[in-house]
Design a protein around this motif. Sequence first.
Motif, PDB file in Angstrom:
ATOM      1  N   ALA A 113      -4.584  -3.171 -14.837  1.00  0.00           N
ATOM      2  CA  ALA A 113      -2.674  -3.051 -14.855  1.00  0.00           C
ATOM      3  C   ALA A 113      -2.347  -4.339 -14.985  1.00  0.00           C
ATOM      4  CB  ALA A 113      -3.015  -1.864 -13.116  1.00  0.00           C
ATOM      5  N   LYS A 114      -2.888  -5.170 -14.619  1.00  0.00           N
ATOM      6  CA  LYS A 114      -1.844  -6.291 -14.325  1.00  0.00           C
ATOM      7  C   LYS A 114      -1.636  -6.641 -16.072  1.00  0.00           C
ATOM      8  CE  LYS A 114      -2.594 -11.506 -13.101  1.00  0.00           C
ATOM      9  NZ  LYS A 114      -2.997 -11.750 -11.889  1.00  0.00           N
ATOM     10  N   THR A 115      -2.044  -6.439 -16.879  1.00  0.00           N
ATOM     11  CA  THR A 115      -1.980  -6.861 -18.442  1.00  0.00           C
ATOM     12  C   THR A 115      -1.585  -5.964 -19.156  1.00  0.00           C
ATOM     13  OG1 THR A 115      -4.548  -6.499 -19.536  1.00  0.00           O
ATOM     14  CG2 THR A 115      -3.780  -9.037 -18.052  1.00  0.00           C
ATOM     15  N   THR A 168      -1.881   8.780  -4.904  1.00  0.00           N
ATOM     16  CA  THR A 168      -2.253   9.574  -3.395  1.00  0.00           C
ATOM     17  C   THR A 168      -2.265   8.071  -2.818  1.00  0.00           C
ATOM     18  OG1 THR A 168      -4.127   9.525  -3.205  1.00  0.00           O
ATOM     19  CG2 THR A 168      -2.813  11.341  -3.431  1.00  0.00           C
ATOM     20  N   ALA A 169      -2.640   7.772  -1.101  1.00  0.00           N
ATOM     21  CA  ALA A 169      -2.914   6.885  -0.745  1.00  0.00           C
ATOM     22  C   ALA A 169      -4.074   6.509  -0.677  1.00  0.00           C
ATOM     23  CB  ALA A 169      -1.663   6.168   1.131  1.00  0.00           C
ATOM     24  N   GLY A 170      -4.501   5.505  -0.761  1.00  0.00           N
ATOM     25  CA  GLY A 170      -6.119   5.022  -0.405  1.00  0.00           C
ATOM     26  C   GLY A 170      -6.748   4.414   0.884  1.00  0.00           C
ATOM     27  N   PRO A 191       1.282  -1.212   0.206  1.00  0.00           N
ATOM     28  CA  PRO A 191       0.215   0.242  -0.180  1.00  0.00           C
ATOM     29  C   PRO A 191       0.932   1.116   0.126  1.00  0.00           C
ATOM     30  CG  PRO A 191      -0.552  -1.634   1.989  1.00  0.00           C
ATOM     31  CD  PRO A 191       1.113  -1.818   1.355  1.00  0.00           C
ATOM     32  N   THR A 192       0.529   2.138  -0.600  1.00  0.00           N
ATOM     33  CA  THR A 192       1.164   3.473  -0.785  1.00  0.00           C
ATOM     34  C   THR A 192       1.327   4.333   0.869  1.00  0.00           C
ATOM     35  OG1 THR A 192       0.665   3.589  -2.167  1.00  0.00           O
ATOM     36  CG2 THR A 192       1.228   5.545  -1.918  1.00  0.00           C
ATOM     37  N   ILE A 193       2.031   4.054   0.736  1.00  0.00           N
ATOM     38  CA  ILE A 193       2.196   5.173   2.938  1.00  0.00           C
ATOM     39  C   ILE A 193       2.026   6.857   1.632  1.00  0.00           C
ATOM     40  CG2 ILE A 193       3.222   5.956   4.585  1.00  0.00           C
ATOM     41  CD1 ILE A 193       2.469   3.116   4.519  1.00  0.00           C
TER      42      ILE A 193
HETATM   43  N1  LIG Z   1      -5.261  -8.518 -10.695  1.00  0.00           N
HETATM   44  C1  LIG Z   1      -5.307  -7.430 -10.652  1.00  0.00           C
HETATM   45  N2  LIG Z   1      -4.723  -7.319  -9.673  1.00  0.00           N
HETATM   46  C2  LIG Z   1      -4.479  -6.029  -9.511  1.00  0.00           C
HETATM   47  C3  LIG Z   1      -4.248  -5.067 -10.635  1.00  0.00           C
HETATM   48  N3  LIG Z   1      -4.037  -4.013 -10.110  1.00  0.00           N
HETATM   49  C4  LIG Z   1      -3.479  -4.028  -8.992  1.00  0.00           C
HETATM   50  N4  LIG Z   1      -4.039  -5.097  -8.933  1.00  0.00           N
HETATM   51  C5  LIG Z   1      -3.629  -5.852  -7.466  1.00  0.00           C
HETATM   52  O1  LIG Z   1      -4.361  -4.779  -6.137  1.00  0.00           O
HETATM   53  C6  LIG Z   1      -2.930  -5.107  -5.370  1.00  0.00           C
HETATM   54  C7  LIG Z   1      -3.312  -3.455  -4.880  1.00  0.00           C
HETATM   55  O2  LIG Z   1      -2.828  -3.097  -5.290  1.00  0.00           O
HETATM   56  P1  LIG Z   1      -2.179  -1.025  -5.478  1.00  0.00           P
HETATM   57  O3  LIG Z   1      -1.588  -0.419  -7.026  1.00  0.00           O
HETATM   58  O4  LIG Z   1      -0.823  -1.460  -4.891  1.00  0.00           O
HETATM   59  O5  LIG Z   1      -3.206  -0.529  -4.983  1.00  0.00           O
HETATM   60  P2  LIG Z   1      -3.747   1.155  -4.874  1.00  0.00           P
HETATM   61  O6  LIG Z   1      -4.881   1.503  -4.950  1.00  0.00           O
HETATM   62  O7  LIG Z   1      -2.201   2.132  -4.936  1.00  0.00           O
HETATM   63  O8  LIG Z   1      -3.180   1.396  -3.309  1.00  0.00           O
HETATM   64  P3  LIG Z   1      -3.354   2.152  -1.842  1.00  0.00           P
HETATM   65  O9  LIG Z   1      -1.950   2.556  -2.281  1.00  0.00           O
HETATM   66  O10 LIG Z   1      -3.115   1.217  -0.688  1.00  0.00           O
HETATM   67  O11 LIG Z   1      -3.830   3.074  -2.109  1.00  0.00           O
HETATM   68  C8  LIG Z   1      -1.871  -5.440  -5.701  1.00  0.00           C
HETATM   69  O12 LIG Z   1      -1.867  -6.420  -4.752  1.00  0.00           O
HETATM   70  C9  LIG Z   1      -2.025  -5.148  -7.207  1.00  0.00           C
HETATM   71  O13 LIG Z   1      -1.091  -6.137  -7.289  1.00  0.00           O
HETATM   72  C10 LIG Z   1      -4.753  -5.332 -12.117  1.00  0.00           C
HETATM   73  O14 LIG Z   1      -5.653  -4.872 -12.924  1.00  0.00           O
HETATM   74  N5  LIG Z   1      -5.634  -6.848 -11.815  1.00  0.00           N
END
Ligand SMILES: Nc1nc2c(ncn2[C@@H]2O[C@H](COP(=O)(O)OP(=O)(O)OP(=O)(O)O)[C@@H](O)[C@H]2O)c(=O)[nH]1
Lengths: 233, 494
Positions: free
Chosen positions: A175-177, A69-71, A44-46
């Motif tokens: 974001a994954k693909t 930003t951090a969620g 998680p983002t700090i």
């Molecule tokens: N399957 C999948 N997982 C994803 C995707 N995007 C992010 N994740 C996963 O979701 C989790 C959270 O992703 P982050 O990018 O850290 O989420 P965030 O919104 O920045 O979270 P905060 O910083 O806490 O606000 C991680 O384990 C990522 O690997 C996606 O498109 N697909």
Amino acid sequence: MADSGNAPKPSSSVKLVLLGEAAVGKSSLVLRFVNNDFQENKEPTIGAAFLTQKCNLPTRTIKFEIWDTAGQERFASLAPMYYRNAQAALVVYDLTKPTSLIKAKHWVAELQRQASPGIVISLVGNKLDLTNDGAGDGGGEEGAAEDSGDARKVTTEEAKTYAEDEGLLFFETSAKTGYNVTEVFTAIANSIPETSLKTARGPNASHAPSRTEEQRVNLNGPRDSGAKDSCAC
Amino acid sequence: MESLGDTLWDVVICGTGLQQSLLALALSRSDKKILHLDPNDFYGGAEAAFSLQDAESWAARVATGTGGLFRSASIVRPEDATGSTSRAYSLALAPKLIHARSALLSQLVSSRAYRQVEFLAVGSFHIFKPSQDPVQPSSLARIPSTREEVFSTSAVSTKAKRLLMKFLKFVLNYESSPQLDLWQQHADAPLTQLLQQEFKVDSELQAYIVTLTLSLDGKITTRDGLAVIRRHLSSMGVYGPGFAALYPKWGGLSEIAQVSCRAGAVGGAVYMLGTGIKAMEKVGEETELQLTSGDKVKTRLLVQADDNPSGQTETGISRLVAVIASPLTSQFEASVEGAPRPAVTITAFPAGSLSTTSGKASEYPVYLSAHSSDTGECPLGQSVLYLTTLSIPDAKDILQQALNAFRGVSGDDQALQVLYQLQYEQLSGSKTIQTDGSTITLPTPSLSLSLEDSILGPVHEAWEKVMGDAAVEAEYMAFSDREGVMDDDDVYDE
Ligand SMILES: Nc1nc2c(ncn2[C@@H]2O[C@H](COP(=O)(O)OP(=O)(O)OP(=O)(O)O)[C@@H](O)[C@H]2O)c(=O)[nH]1
Ligand SMILES: [Mg+2]
């Protein structure tokens, strides 16, 4: 996003802020856009993170100054500091998690109430790879996370209708693909009115006389080069 | 997730004014556990910038007597401006200019925070010349502050030019030996005495020179005055031709405070707005704070700012912020070839150049800082005027007179229309940092119109306290760009 190496195009900076519930994938979208990378267990983002990335359009280059930003709720006080004067906002939800869309709607309302008038807002439903629609889009990763089924909990229809009603751009991404990620940023770059890139933002921005970089003082400028001499008496 | 109360914080910083925010920036790479609070629900404290709606709620709060250093806030708004119009404004509580040679700028560069700030040029300083007789109307004269300007000006006589040139040359080396002898006997006397006795400068030219110091009472001492003028002269041309000072877009120091807090947040500090300290108690080495949010937190150190006025009314200022329906185009022209178009200009009304409605001559100078819409503080086609004078009973009246006089001479008919006015008083307080056990109290924000380097010392001192043995002097505010931040066109080479 590779630089084309052509003759220099006009370039402008765009301040962009990402908002959305924790773990919806904000940082992952940025990581994909900036480094074309993905981390399965991103921490998680700090507070917040700051990154930059250029986006080449046919007629100009946009340099995104991205505030991620951090969620987590305990960081909620931070948001006003980042969306102040931002030209664009990416409000992200996780399309496998309905509560995250509710949170996204709160952010949209707050932006509409508090952010610069004329801010370009894009609503982004992330983690498309976990749904059936995600299959086949990103090449090779389909069904990786969910064996059989469709984890989608927010229909495209619902989010899209909401986005249209509020005048937001709308995308579903992974974001994954990497599916649709660059498209989100390019669409934002294209939606920022040319005038607001060069002029003070505000209700009358379109009447702006052309204002160029001539005004911004560069602190890396002619520092020390004859500074004293020019006022020598 | 650890809750607020479970963490032992290294430091709790209370308030997000400039100094506290700079401390957050200084600590942003330290790995210290930092909780940064602000009792206000906005960032920037006494250096905040407001939309019209923000200004309204702020003024209402000041009116209830809980505005700390601020009092007597009132708003005159003939037109309804709410909703998105309100947000097209960013009115600065601290519209200070920053000289190019200011140590703050060096720290913003070395800490990389400058990348997020858009700096604009501050243009010429002007002086208001009241009408002497009916045939000669009031006017504005530009104050020449470089050799070229002294040569080319038609505002002063040839004799005055010679004297001015001599004085400017003197100031550039005033700390070395032959010059030293000349001024030291006058060091603590008003600068005007030195000008009169040693340079035979007449009162008109004295006003020109004193204006360069932006001295609120017009009685700046020789020692301080020479230092300020020297800073002004040596700042000329540092970042480009034709200007000595800069102004951060979007509300001046408010922007610097926010950029600093953002750096703090990126470094992991936790931020809470609308949360102050209700009670504190020493528990062994630690301090236990009871927050207005209901949370209880433990910290090693507490850093706060002194926002209790010292009670000396003569050190307060009275300010009028006026939005006018004119771009004041002629005010914001580049003074020399190749200079950036200035977004801010200064006009001084020397003591005696204005009179109250009842005909009493003004006792102290009034300074007017005109901001174009390029500052992002108002929509296109409008300007914001910030007028400041020492807070005396007539101050409000005098500020209105100054505003009227400026509208008369600013060379723009439309300048007559005032869209919005905000008035308030701001008091000064303690000028020194105080340490009491594990509580550090930073000085009260200063009232000066240009940023003084002296505000940086207490920040540095507080940083040393927080860092303790881990303080490495060379690392103070010296950071490299964080990963993912592109080092493009504007590479800074050290
Ligand atoms: N399957 C999948 N997982 C994803 C995707 N995007 C992010 N994740 C996963 O979701 C989790 C959270 O992703 P982050 O990018 O850290 O989420 P965030 O919104 O920045 O979270 P905060 O910083 O806490 O606000 C991680 O384990 C990522 O690997 C996606 O498109 N697909
Ligand atoms: Mg994140």
